[in-house]
Design a protein around this motif. Structure first.
Motif, short mmCIF file in Angstrom:
data_model
loop_
_atom_site.label_atom_id
_atom_site.label_comp_id
_atom_site.label_asym_id
_atom_site.label_seq_id
_atom_site.Cartn_x
_atom_site.Cartn_y
_atom_site.Cartn_z
N LYS A 32 0.85 -1.21 0.00
CA LYS A 32 0.00 0.00 0.00
C LYS A 32 0.88 1.25 0.00
O LYS A 32 0.99 1.99 0.97
CB LYS A 32 -0.94 -0.02 1.20
CG LYS A 32 -1.90 -1.21 1.18
CD LYS A 32 -2.95 -1.12 2.27
CE LYS A 32 -4.04 -0.14 1.89
NZ LYS A 32 -5.20 -0.20 2.81
N HIS A 199 -7.20 11.08 1.44
CA HIS A 199 -7.89 9.84 1.06
C HIS A 199 -6.99 8.62 1.23
O HIS A 199 -7.38 7.63 1.87
CB HIS A 199 -8.38 9.94 -0.38
CG HIS A 199 -8.95 8.67 -0.93
ND1 HIS A 199 -10.26 8.30 -0.73
CD2 HIS A 199 -8.38 7.68 -1.67
CE1 HIS A 199 -10.48 7.14 -1.32
NE2 HIS A 199 -9.36 6.74 -1.90
N LYS A 203 -6.69 5.41 4.11
CA LYS A 203 -6.77 4.01 3.68
C LYS A 203 -5.50 3.23 4.00
O LYS A 203 -5.34 2.08 3.59
CB LYS A 203 -7.09 3.94 2.19
CG LYS A 203 -8.52 4.34 1.87
CD LYS A 203 -8.86 4.07 0.41
CE LYS A 203 -10.35 4.30 0.15
NZ LYS A 203 -11.19 3.32 0.85
#
Length: 210
Positions: A32, A199, A203
Motif C-alpha cells: 500500500k 484519502h 486508507k
C-alpha cells in the motif's frame, strides 16, 4: 507531461508497460504505497505550497524539474532535496521529443543534467519519447520514469473534482501518479492534492519517492 489540452489517457492501458518494459510505469502491486510525482517546477507560486501539503502527511514525492526553472529558483530546488524529496530531469526547456531532432533533444537534456546526482531519473515532457532517444538515455544510465495514473490537473476544461476523481478512481498499490507544480495546473492541484493525500492516508497508504 502535457501542458496543452489534447487527447490524453488518465489510466495507462495494462499492455503499455509490456510494450516498453525498460521504462518505469508502476511499482509492486503488493504494498500500500503510492508514488506522487510533480512535473514542470520548481516555481515559487506553487512548489512551496506543494511542499507544505506533503509535509502534513510526512509524504515524500519525486519532482521532475525543468532546468530553466532550477536555474531561476536554485534555493527552491535545494529545498526540495533538503526536505527528502527526489528530483529528476525534465529537460532544460520542456522540449517535445516528437518535434525536436535527436541531437537537440539530447543537448537540452544534458544542459539540465548538471543539476542532478545519481541515480539519474528522467521523465520526457508531454510523455513523448521515441525509441532512439530512449535508448540513448538508457545508455547514459537514466531511469526513464513514466506513470500509470494521470491527474490531468493541467487541463483547464475539467473541474478540480474531476481531477481528484481521476486519481481516486484509478490509483492503486504501486501507482505512479502525475501532478504538476505549474501555474496552469494550480487551480485543480490546490483542490485535488490535499484530498488525495487525505484519502490515501486514511486508507493506510504511504507516499514514497522514486
Amino acid at each position: 507531461m502535457n501542458n496543452s489540452v489534447k487527447p490524453y489517457v488518465v489510466k495507462i492501458p495494462f499492455y503499455i508497460p509490456y510494450l516498453f518494459p525498460k521504462r518505469l510505469w508502476h511499482f509492486s502491486r503488493k504494498h500500500k504505497i503510492v508514488y506522487l510525482t510533480f512535473d514542470d517546477g520548481p516555481i515559487p507560486q506553487v512548489t512551496p505550497w506543494v511542499l507544505d501539503q506533503l509535509k502534513k502527511y510526512n509524504a515524500k514525492a519525486t519532482f521532475f524539474c525543468i532546468g530553466n526553472n532550477i536555474q531561476k529558483h536554485p534555493a527552491l530546488f535545494a529545498q526540495l532535496k533538503a526536505e527528502g524529496h527526489h528530483v529528476g530531469n525534465h529537460t532544460f526547456n520542456h522540449v517535445n521529443a516528437s518535434k525536436t531532432s535527436f541531437n537537440e533533444y539530447m543537448e537540452n537534456t544534458k544542459k539540465a543534467e548538471v543539476f542532478f546526482n545519481h541515480p539519474l531519473l528522467f521523465r520526457p515532457p508531454y510523455g513523448k519519447l521515441d525509441t532512439k532517444k530512449a535508448e540513448a538515455l538508457l545508455e547514459k544510465k537514466y531511469q526513464i520514469v513514466m506513470w500509470d495514473v494521470l491527474s490531468a490537473d493541467f487541463d483547464p476544461t475539467i473541474t478540480p473534482e474531476k481531477c481528484l476523481n481521476n486519481v481516486i478512481e484509478n490509483a492503486k498499490n504501486g501507482s505512479v501518479i502525475i501532478f504538476h507544480d505549474s501555474l496552469k495546473a494550480e487551480k485543480n492541484l490546490r483542490v485535488a492534492l490535499p484530498e488525495v493525500l487525505r484519502h490515501f492516508s486514511e486508507k493506510g497508504y504511504t507516499f514514497k519517492a522514486i
